[in-house]
Design an enzyme around this catalytic site. Structure first.
Site, short mmCIF file in Angstrom:
data_model
loop_
_atom_site.label_atom_id
_atom_site.label_comp_id
_atom_site.label_asym_id
_atom_site.label_seq_id
_atom_site.Cartn_x
_atom_site.Cartn_y
_atom_site.Cartn_z
N LYS A 39 1.03 -1.42 -0.13
CA LYS A 39 0.10 0.13 0.08
C LYS A 39 0.92 1.02 -0.08
O LYS A 39 1.81 1.24 0.75
CB LYS A 39 -0.88 -0.07 1.09
N SER B 55 -9.67 -0.82 7.29
CA SER B 55 -9.14 -0.70 5.76
C SER B 55 -8.39 -1.68 5.21
O SER B 55 -8.18 -1.90 4.01
CB SER B 55 -8.24 0.61 5.85
N SER C 88 -9.51 1.67 3.16
CA SER C 88 -8.84 2.22 2.06
C SER C 88 -7.70 1.33 1.44
O SER C 88 -7.17 2.21 0.52
CB SER C 88 -7.84 3.39 3.18
#
Lengths: 37, 467
Positions: B80, B179, B155
């Site tokens: 990420k 997330s 997310s």
């Protein structure tokens, strides 16, 4: 570059030190005696 | 051979060690998959083609000399784009950090490399990880591989999409209110949020210090355990990092006899879509058929605790971004601007009260969970909605209306999302298990046993909706 160095390129110096510090309070589940039992 | 891209880390790792495929070949196959499918799903902000191939060549040379770094030797992994990567820009999903090229890896990334992982790219995310949709105004929206008109959840949406589409064998995600687990559930994959403090967040741009977690996102539970085994460990440079040894990997269970799961219906089924509920109830029946006992449980103070989470997250995030907001407020997306407006109104005393509420709730929940292995319920209670339909005022409520993930963040307890079926529109649903502190291994064991009995993971390879 480090995060602090990068922030110095985009922010004023006096802002940077505060911006990169993590406050003392976090949260530690090891403090809960029953944890993991 | 392309089927190997959808195999587990364990099987791909064995193929590399047995020299059936080389790290360079596997990396080239993964890069080809990215070239073919990335334009339709937008999982990455940066694809690290050159760096990944150079690393693969190095790992191949080591293998020739019979040197194996660890269980991830030669395995392509996505990260990420909120975790630092040495020599590769780390944007946090923001234009403010578009020019930042870190001089070192985040601790979790460093550990993955030491175990032989090849970092294949930086995955797209909701701007600064502050949202549940991965609709990023600067780098474009990631798209759900089961229906590319829908959100993948967030997310860590890009990480889930990359894993679901064979563009990575696993990914590193961060989880402040869900997330890791929400996008994993919405993309039909696995996400694991470890106990707070088990994986170092050093080198991860913060959202909320006392709620942020880092963890693995994979296609199977066993793979999540393999990644976590590598990522965990004390780090004195993360103030939240715990010193105790936390066991992770273990033998698989053949059934769930003797396993007791607590179900708190007033929270877990509140606001649930009827089709999602049908899938979850079927998963409950499967758990019971494996021998697990599902019993009602009470969670006194849950409502106040979830309100406390909102106050803590909003206060801490405003504190993180205050210096940047003064000068670069115009570079934030509309939903983030709304968040900052809300967070600025929380007083210092309200923040302290929220932390006290949290402490009280953790103690009470540990008591309630005596004799219980884990809480059980849905991860997502709604199917993913269409991209472009979110309005800024939904920014904070989204994580609470789409899923039941924030509970494990206010508690800090380990939480797993594992695929458990599809709605009638063929959209994935995730089953969530929340264990007691430091029982990460037990949660993974239960999830692994359930997953092996249903094998929803096989659907990923046959999914052609994004092709």
């Amino acid at each position: 570059m480090t995060l602090e160095e990068y922030l110095r390129t985009i922010l004023d110096d006096e802002e940077v030190e505060l911006a990169t510090l993590e406050p003392a309070y976090t949260f530690n589940l090891e403090d809960y005696e029953e944890a993991g039992q | 051979m392309n089927d190997l891209l959808f195999e587990t880390i364990e099987i791909a790792g064995k193929a590399i060690k047995n020299k059936q495929i080389s790290p360079v070949e596997l990396t080239q196959m993964t890069l080809k998959q990215i070239r073919e499918h990335e334009p339709r799903v937008n999982a990455f902000i940066t694809v690290m083609e050159e760096e990944a191939l150079a690393e693969a060549k190095q790992l191949e040379a080591e293998l020739v000399n019979n040197q194996v770094r660890g269980p991830l030797h030669g395995i392509p992994i996505a990260v990420k784009d909120i975790f630092q990567t040495k020599g590769v820009k780390t944007t946090g999903g923001s234009k403010i950090f578009d020019g930042w090229i870190p001089n070192e890896d985040a601790k979790a990334v460093q550990k993955l490399r030491e175990a032989g992982a090849i970092i294949i790219g930086k995955a797209n995310l909701h701007e600064f990880a502050m949202g549940a949709t991965t609709e990023n105004p600067h780098y474009g929206s990631s798209k759900n591989p089961w229906n590319t008109k829908r959100i993948p959840g967030g997310s860590s949406g890009g990480s889930a999409v990359a894993t679901a589409t064979g563009m990575a064998f696993g990914a590193v995600g961060s989880d402040t209110a869900g997330s890791i687990r929400l996008p994993a559930a919405m993309c039909g994959t696995v996400g694991f949020k470890p106990t707070y403090g088990v994986v170092s967040r050093r080198g991860c741009l913060p959202f909320s210090w006392s709620l942020d977690h880092a963890g693995p996102m994979t296609r199977t539970v066993r793979d999540a355990a393999i990644m976590l085994e590598v990522m965990k460990g004390h780090d004195q440079k993360d103030p939240a990092s715990v010193k105790r040894h936390v066991p992770v990997l273990s033998d698989s269970l053949s059934d769930l006899k003797g396993v007791k799961l607590g179900f708190y219906e007033p929270y877990m089924f509140a606001g649930i879509d009827s089709d999602v509920k049908r899938v979850i109830e079927e998963a409950f029946r499967q758990l019971e058929s494996l021998g697990a006992e599902i019993v009602p449980i009470d969670l006194p103070g849950i409502e106040e605790a979830l309100n406390a989470l909102k106050a803590i997250a909003q206060s801490e995030v405003v504190s993180v971004h205050e210096p940047l907001l003064k000068k670069y407020g115009h570079l934030y997306g509309d939903d983030l601007k709304y968040r900052f407006e809300f967070g600025s109104d929380i007083s210092a005393t309200a923040y302290i009260r929220a932390q006290r509420r949290r402490d009280q709730f953790v103690r009470e929940t540990i008591k309630q969970m005596q004799g219980i292995d884990a809480l059980v319920g849905p991860t997502n209670v709604q199917p993913p909605f269409e991209i472009g339909t979110m309005v800024p005022s939904m920014a904070i409520s989204n994580m609470f209306t789409l899923g039941k993930t924030p509970l494990a963040n206010i508690l800090g307890f380990p939480a797993l999302s594992v695929a458990c079926g599809f709605t009638s529109e063929n959209l994935p649903v995730g089953l969530q298990l929340i264990g007691k502190p430091f029982t990460d291994q037990r949660v993974l064991q239960i999830g692994d046993c359930y997953e092996k009995s249903v094998q929803w993971v096989k659907a990923l390879k046959d999914n052609v909706n994004y092709v």
